[in-house]
Design a protein around this motif. Sequence first.
Motif, mmCIF file in Angstrom:
data_model
loop_
_atom_site.group_PDB
_atom_site.id
_atom_site.type_symbol
_atom_site.label_atom_id
_atom_site.label_comp_id
_atom_site.label_asym_id
_atom_site.label_seq_id
_atom_site.Cartn_x
_atom_site.Cartn_y
_atom_site.Cartn_z
ATOM 1 N N ASN A 7 -9.791 0.039 3.650
ATOM 2 C CA ASN A 7 -10.352 1.374 3.799
ATOM 3 C C ASN A 7 -10.556 1.960 2.405
ATOM 4 O OD1 ASN A 7 -7.893 2.438 2.899
ATOM 5 N ND2 ASN A 7 -7.150 2.814 4.979
ATOM 6 N N LEU A 8 -11.011 3.191 2.322
ATOM 7 C CA LEU A 8 -11.303 3.798 1.023
ATOM 8 C C LEU A 8 -10.073 3.843 0.121
ATOM 9 C CD1 LEU A 8 -13.592 5.287 -0.603
ATOM 10 C CD2 LEU A 8 -12.542 7.386 0.194
ATOM 11 N N GLU A 9 -8.953 4.287 0.663
ATOM 12 C CA GLU A 9 -7.740 4.409 -0.145
ATOM 13 C C GLU A 9 -7.271 3.050 -0.660
ATOM 14 O OE1 GLU A 9 -8.043 5.787 3.012
ATOM 15 O OE2 GLU A 9 -8.512 7.779 2.220
ATOM 16 N N GLN A 10 -7.365 2.037 0.184
ATOM 17 C CA GLN A 10 -6.958 0.699 -0.224
ATOM 18 C C GLN A 10 -7.913 0.121 -1.269
ATOM 19 O OE1 GLN A 10 -7.050 -0.758 3.785
ATOM 20 N NE2 GLN A 10 -4.792 -0.873 3.925
ATOM 21 N N ALA A 11 -9.209 0.411 -1.133
ATOM 22 C CA ALA A 11 -10.189 -0.055 -2.116
ATOM 23 C C ALA A 11 -9.953 0.614 -3.469
ATOM 24 C CB ALA A 11 -11.612 0.211 -1.619
ATOM 25 N N VAL A 12 -9.589 1.895 -3.451
ATOM 26 C CA VAL A 12 -9.250 2.613 -4.682
ATOM 27 C C VAL A 12 -8.087 1.910 -5.371
ATOM 28 C CG1 VAL A 12 -8.151 4.750 -5.501
ATOM 29 C CG2 VAL A 12 -10.171 4.872 -4.039
ATOM 30 N N GLU A 13 -7.071 1.589 -4.616
ATOM 31 C CA GLU A 13 -5.897 0.913 -5.169
ATOM 32 C C GLU A 13 -6.254 -0.496 -5.649
ATOM 33 O OE1 GLU A 13 -1.642 -0.656 -3.494
ATOM 34 O OE2 GLU A 13 -2.333 1.318 -2.791
ATOM 35 N N PHE A 14 -7.034 -1.203 -4.860
ATOM 36 C CA PHE A 14 -7.421 -2.572 -5.189
ATOM 37 C C PHE A 14 -8.238 -2.619 -6.481
ATOM 38 C CE2 PHE A 14 -10.468 -6.144 -4.657
ATOM 39 C CZ PHE A 14 -9.558 -7.196 -4.664
ATOM 40 N N LEU A 15 -9.183 -1.688 -6.643
ATOM 41 C CA LEU A 15 -10.041 -1.656 -7.833
ATOM 42 C C LEU A 15 -9.393 -0.927 -9.009
ATOM 43 C CD1 LEU A 15 -13.471 -0.907 -6.130
ATOM 44 C CD2 LEU A 15 -12.725 -3.079 -7.127
ATOM 45 N N ARG A 16 -8.288 -0.224 -8.710
ATOM 46 C CA ARG A 16 -7.574 0.560 -9.725
ATOM 47 C C ARG A 16 -8.486 1.590 -10.396
ATOM 48 N NH1 ARG A 16 -4.503 -4.645 -11.881
ATOM 49 N NH2 ARG A 16 -2.888 -4.712 -10.309
ATOM 50 N N VAL A 17 -9.174 2.347 -9.525
ATOM 51 C CA VAL A 17 -10.013 3.455 -9.977
ATOM 52 C C VAL A 17 -9.637 4.681 -9.156
ATOM 53 C CG1 VAL A 17 -11.951 1.987 -10.673
ATOM 54 C CG2 VAL A 17 -11.884 2.905 -8.348
#
Length: 142
Positions: A7-17
């Motif tokens: 999801n969006l929050e996980q993608a933020v964490e995954f990409l570290r942005v």
Amino acid sequence: MNNDILNLEQAVEFLRVSEKTLIKLLREENIPARKIGREWRFSKEALINWIASGKSFDYINQTELYKISKDMPGNCTDLFNNIIEDLSKIKENGNNIKYVLEDLDRDIVIPENATLRVSYKQQRDVEKLEFKIFWDLRENLK
């Protein structure tokens, strides 16, 4: 549960942005994502491939070779008067925009066959009314 879909929050964490950066990427880049209902979904594999396929050179705006601008904050009446004054200066000086953008290092004359575009945009938290005059680049400057 399969964690290959984020999801969006996980993608933020995954990409570290930051979330703000990811939202900007969604608006301005061709980032692989799918909106399902009101939620964004990202494939980890697709994100990895997207990052791997990018070249930093591709992100330099090659179509914008030269840019000089000036901002003039103020109330609407003053801003409209500034526009009128600047247009008068340009017209009085043979359509040369150097007379209103002093940082230009050369004369740039608006040709007789130009186009005016008036547009309204709402981007994020800013509304814009833009007046743009544009023309084809002269052959000797290409």
